[in-house]
Scaffold this motif. Structure first.
Motif, PDB file in Angstrom:
ATOM      1  N   LYS A 203       0.839  -1.214   0.000  1.00 53.34           N
ATOM      2  CA  LYS A 203       0.000   0.000   0.000  1.00 53.34           C
ATOM      3  C   LYS A 203       0.869   1.257   0.000  1.00 53.34           C
ATOM      4  CE  LYS A 203      -3.949  -2.210   2.157  1.00 53.34           C
ATOM      5  NZ  LYS A 203      -4.686  -2.496   3.391  1.00 53.34           N
ATOM      6  N   THR A 204       1.940   1.242   0.802  1.00 47.65           N
ATOM      7  CA  THR A 204       2.806   2.417   0.918  1.00 47.65           C
ATOM      8  C   THR A 204       3.558   2.707  -0.383  1.00 47.65           C
ATOM      9  OG1 THR A 204       3.173   1.746   3.194  1.00 47.65           O
ATOM     10  CG2 THR A 204       4.638   3.448   2.345  1.00 47.65           C
ATOM     11  N   ARG A 205       4.066   1.646  -1.039  1.00 51.76           N
ATOM     12  CA  ARG A 205       4.999   1.880  -2.143  1.00 51.76           C
ATOM     13  C   ARG A 205       4.429   1.632  -3.540  1.00 51.76           C
ATOM     14  NH1 ARG A 205      10.362  -0.727  -1.960  1.00 51.76           N
ATOM     15  NH2 ARG A 205       9.376  -2.583  -1.075  1.00 51.76           N
TER      16      ARG A 205
ATOM     17  N   GLY B  12      11.260 -11.531  10.097  1.00 56.24           N
ATOM     18  CA  GLY B  12      11.766 -10.163  10.216  1.00 56.24           C
ATOM     19  C   GLY B  12      12.125  -9.633   8.841  1.00 56.24           C
ATOM     20  N   ALA B  13      12.601  -8.399   8.811  1.00 54.88           N
ATOM     21  CA  ALA B  13      12.958  -7.775   7.534  1.00 54.88           C
ATOM     22  C   ALA B  13      14.174  -8.463   6.917  1.00 54.88           C
ATOM     23  CB  ALA B  13      13.267  -6.302   7.757  1.00 54.88           C
ATOM     24  N   ALA B  14      14.178  -8.580   5.597  1.00 56.63           N
ATOM     25  CA  ALA B  14      15.385  -9.012   4.869  1.00 56.63           C
ATOM     26  C   ALA B  14      15.620  -7.930   3.814  1.00 56.63           C
ATOM     27  CB  ALA B  14      15.197 -10.392   4.268  1.00 56.63           C
ATOM     28  N   HIS B  15      15.289  -8.220   2.553  1.00 55.94           N
ATOM     29  CA  HIS B  15      15.415  -7.184   1.515  1.00 55.94           C
ATOM     30  C   HIS B  15      14.314  -6.125   1.696  1.00 55.94           C
ATOM     31  CE1 HIS B  15      16.485  -5.523  -2.332  1.00 55.94           C
ATOM     32  NE2 HIS B  15      15.375  -5.882  -2.919  1.00 55.94           N
ATOM     33  N   THR B  16      13.090  -6.590   2.002  1.00 58.35           N
ATOM     34  CA  THR B  16      12.003  -5.652   2.329  1.00 58.35           C
ATOM     35  C   THR B  16      11.456  -5.994   3.721  1.00 58.35           C
ATOM     36  OG1 THR B  16      10.136  -6.926   1.378  1.00 58.35           O
ATOM     37  CG2 THR B  16      11.388  -5.523  -0.136  1.00 58.35           C
ATOM     38  N   VAL B  17      10.671  -5.100   4.287  1.00 58.40           N
ATOM     39  CA  VAL B  17      10.250  -5.241   5.695  1.00 58.40           C
ATOM     40  C   VAL B  17       9.377  -6.463   5.967  1.00 58.40           C
ATOM     41  CG1 VAL B  17      10.431  -2.825   6.379  1.00 58.40           C
ATOM     42  CG2 VAL B  17       8.320  -3.630   5.300  1.00 58.40           C
TER      43      VAL B  17
ATOM     44  N   PRO C 261      15.460  -2.097   0.043  1.00 57.38           N
ATOM     45  CA  PRO C 261      14.913  -0.932   0.749  1.00 57.38           C
ATOM     46  C   PRO C 261      14.828  -1.063   2.278  1.00 57.38           C
ATOM     47  CG  PRO C 261      13.154  -2.144  -0.356  1.00 57.38           C
ATOM     48  CD  PRO C 261      14.433  -2.786  -0.762  1.00 57.38           C
ATOM     49  N   ALA C 262      14.867  -2.271   2.835  1.00 57.26           N
ATOM     50  CA  ALA C 262      14.685  -2.376   4.301  1.00 57.26           C
ATOM     51  C   ALA C 262      15.888  -1.805   5.053  1.00 57.26           C
ATOM     52  CB  ALA C 262      14.435  -3.817   4.702  1.00 57.26           C
ATOM     53  N   ARG C 263      17.079  -1.962   4.472  1.00 54.89           N
ATOM     54  CA  ARG C 263      18.325  -1.450   5.069  1.00 54.89           C
ATOM     55  C   ARG C 263      18.510  -1.896   6.514  1.00 54.89           C
ATOM     56  NH1 ARG C 263      19.019   4.731   2.792  1.00 54.89           N
ATOM     57  NH2 ARG C 263      18.115   4.365   0.757  1.00 54.89           N
ATOM     58  N   ASP C 264      18.211  -3.165   6.784  1.00 54.80           N
ATOM     59  CA  ASP C 264      18.364  -3.698   8.142  1.00 54.80           C
ATOM     60  C   ASP C 264      19.214  -4.961   8.061  1.00 54.80           C
ATOM     61  OD1 ASP C 264      18.159  -4.675  10.688  1.00 54.80           O
ATOM     62  OD2 ASP C 264      16.004  -4.308  10.871  1.00 54.80           O
ATOM     63  N   ILE C 265      20.507  -4.764   7.983  1.00 52.99           N
ATOM     64  CA  ILE C 265      21.427  -5.877   7.742  1.00 52.99           C
ATOM     65  C   ILE C 265      21.403  -6.899   8.882  1.00 52.99           C
ATOM     66  CG2 ILE C 265      23.499  -4.742   8.679  1.00 52.99           C
ATOM     67  CD1 ILE C 265      24.990  -5.996   6.211  1.00 52.99           C
ATOM     68  N   HIS C 266      21.231  -6.421  10.122  1.00 59.46           N
ATOM     69  CA  HIS C 266      21.206  -7.347  11.268  1.00 59.46           C
ATOM     70  C   HIS C 266      20.018  -8.300  11.149  1.00 59.46           C
ATOM     71  CE1 HIS C 266      24.311  -4.897  12.947  1.00 59.46           C
ATOM     72  NE2 HIS C 266      23.536  -3.836  12.990  1.00 59.46           N
ATOM     73  N   SER C 267      18.867  -7.731  10.781  1.00 55.06           N
ATOM     74  CA  SER C 267      17.666  -8.554  10.645  1.00 55.06           C
ATOM     75  C   SER C 267      17.820  -9.556   9.497  1.00 55.06           C
ATOM     76  CB  SER C 267      16.452  -7.656  10.419  1.00 55.06           C
ATOM     77  OG  SER C 267      15.295  -8.449  10.276  1.00 55.06           O
TER      78      SER C 267
ATOM     79  N   LYS D 185      26.698   1.525  -2.924  1.00 53.41           N
ATOM     80  CA  LYS D 185      25.486   1.939  -2.202  1.00 53.41           C
ATOM     81  C   LYS D 185      25.285   1.048  -0.977  1.00 53.41           C
ATOM     82  CE  LYS D 185      22.910   3.309  -6.250  1.00 53.41           C
ATOM     83  NZ  LYS D 185      21.988   2.745  -7.203  1.00 53.41           N
ATOM     84  N   ASN D 186      25.488  -0.250  -1.153  1.00 53.65           N
ATOM     85  CA  ASN D 186      25.327  -1.174  -0.023  1.00 53.65           C
ATOM     86  C   ASN D 186      26.199  -0.760   1.149  1.00 53.65           C
ATOM     87  OD1 ASN D 186      23.389  -2.873  -1.095  1.00 53.65           O
ATOM     88  ND2 ASN D 186      24.892  -4.258  -2.027  1.00 53.65           N
ATOM     89  N   ALA D 187      27.462  -0.474   0.856  1.00 55.07           N
ATOM     90  CA  ALA D 187      28.395  -0.101   1.920  1.00 55.07           C
ATOM     91  C   ALA D 187      27.909   1.162   2.632  1.00 55.07           C
ATOM     92  CB  ALA D 187      29.789   0.107   1.339  1.00 55.07           C
ATOM     93  N   GLN D 188      27.424   2.124   1.849  1.00 56.83           N
ATOM     94  CA  GLN D 188      26.940   3.371   2.457  1.00 56.83           C
ATOM     95  C   GLN D 188      25.687   3.140   3.305  1.00 56.83           C
ATOM     96  OE1 GLN D 188      26.577   6.521  -0.436  1.00 56.83           O
ATOM     97  NE2 GLN D 188      28.644   6.178  -1.201  1.00 56.83           N
ATOM     98  N   TRP D 189      24.770   2.309   2.796  1.00 56.87           N
ATOM     99  CA  TRP D 189      23.536   2.032   3.554  1.00 56.87           C
ATOM    100  C   TRP D 189      23.861   1.329   4.871  1.00 56.87           C
ATOM    101  CZ3 TRP D 189      20.808  -0.108  -1.414  1.00 56.87           C
ATOM    102  CH2 TRP D 189      20.238   0.957  -2.116  1.00 56.87           C
TER     103      TRP D 189
END
Ligand SMILES: [Zn+2]
Length: 303
Positions: free
Chosen positions: A124-126, A173-178, A207-213, A290-294
């Motif tokens: 819905k959001t995207r 949990g989130a991986a590539h997307t939430v 887009p999730a940018r949550d590498i730990h998850s 980009k990955n490194a920066q995120w």
């Protein structure tokens, strides 16, 4: 001269209509439809992604519906080369365009559409963002696309049965997307990993940018010890190949960024990390920096 140009037009048309889905057999009645690992384009209808197909006596379960109406049609045609059974269930493994923008096509054929609650919210959001972006990347191949959100949702786990096939749908949990989920098929020891696994091409931390998850999702998935993995991108593989292509890269980024942060380094240093070890993954030229920066941006908050 005329003959030659007519011939060329014919070739171009053939390429456009027989876009690039490769059918890979995973196990009895289980297949992967492997799309290009390049960018979304008019000839791939936005399907630069891999999809799962499970054939049962009561119909087909399709994993991820494609990036557009025409992309969904292309997936359907590929399924029809495998079986005459109708598509009864579509599962969206995440909120990325190629996971769900073909829902409308399959809903019109009578399919149920299932996703996690978080993926439905992400859709819905995207939706508008995806349509705008796809419009510029695939042009007329987006014609007829109408965003239809998943109609059946679950928070963490859902057991699904069709024919004699049992599936477990799991959101860890989130991986590539939430809202990414993985789908476990115990009878064939197959894991449909969605965008939690990228083979052949370099993953994007966003887009999730949550590498730990994402790392933790991968570890939970590995505990199933799947014999076969159908990834979100690239060819099917076993767990060790998926680990090399996805998990090792995620942990590499985490380790390298930690080192920079430990030494009070900055974003510029992050963008200069030597990633040649992973240059065997296609598309690294566009996404590695980009990955490194995120990852730097995310991990900076933890320090
Ligand atoms: Zn994807």
């Amino acid at each position: 001269m005329k003959k030659i140009s007519l011939f060329l037009i014919l070739i171009v048309t053939m390429v456009a209509t027989h876009a690039s889905l490769e059918v890979q057999k995973v196990a009895d009645n289980v297949y992967a439809l492997v799309g290009e690992t390049t960018q979304r384009s008019p000839s791939n209808f936005g399907n630069n992604s891999t999809h799962g197909v499970i054939v049962t006596k009561e119909g087909v379960i399709l994993i991820d519906s494609g990036a557009s109406y025409l992309g969904a049609k292309e997936l359907h045609q590929a399924v029809q080369t495998i079986t005459d059974q109708p598509i009864k269930i579509v599962i969206n493994t995440g909120g990325q365009d190629h996971r769900w923008l073909g829902n409308d096509y399959f809903q019109q054929l009578g399919a149920r559409i299932i996703a996690s609650t978080k993926t439905q919210a992400d859709q819905k959001t995207r939706a508008d963002y995806h349509l705008t972006r796809l419009g510029s990347l695939i042009g007329k191949s987006l014609d007829g696309t109408n965003p239809v959100f998943a109609t059946e949702v679950f928070d963490e786990k859902m057991n699904l049965k069709l024919g004699k096939v049992d599936l477990e749908l799991l959101h860890f949990g989130a991986a590539h997307t939430v809202g990414d989920i993985i789908i476990w098929m115990p009878s064939t020891s197959t894991m449909f990993a969605g965008d939690a696994v990228f083979n052949d091409r370099m993953l994007g931390v966003g887009p999730a940018r949550d590498i730990h998850s994402w790392i933790s999702v991968f570890e939970k998935m590995a505990e199933f010890k799947p014999k076969h993995i159908v990834p979100g991108h690239g060819h099917i593989s076993n767990l060790s190949v998926a680990t090399k292509n996805t998990y090792d890269y995620l942990t590499f980024l985490k380790t390298e960024i930690s080192k920079i942060l430990d030494n009070d380094g900055d974003m510029l240093e992050a963008s200069k990390i030597d990633q040649t070890e992973f240059h065997f993954l296609s598309g690294h030229q566009d996404i590695a920096g980009k990955n490194a920066q995120w990852v730097f941006e995310t991990m900076e908050f933890d320090y």
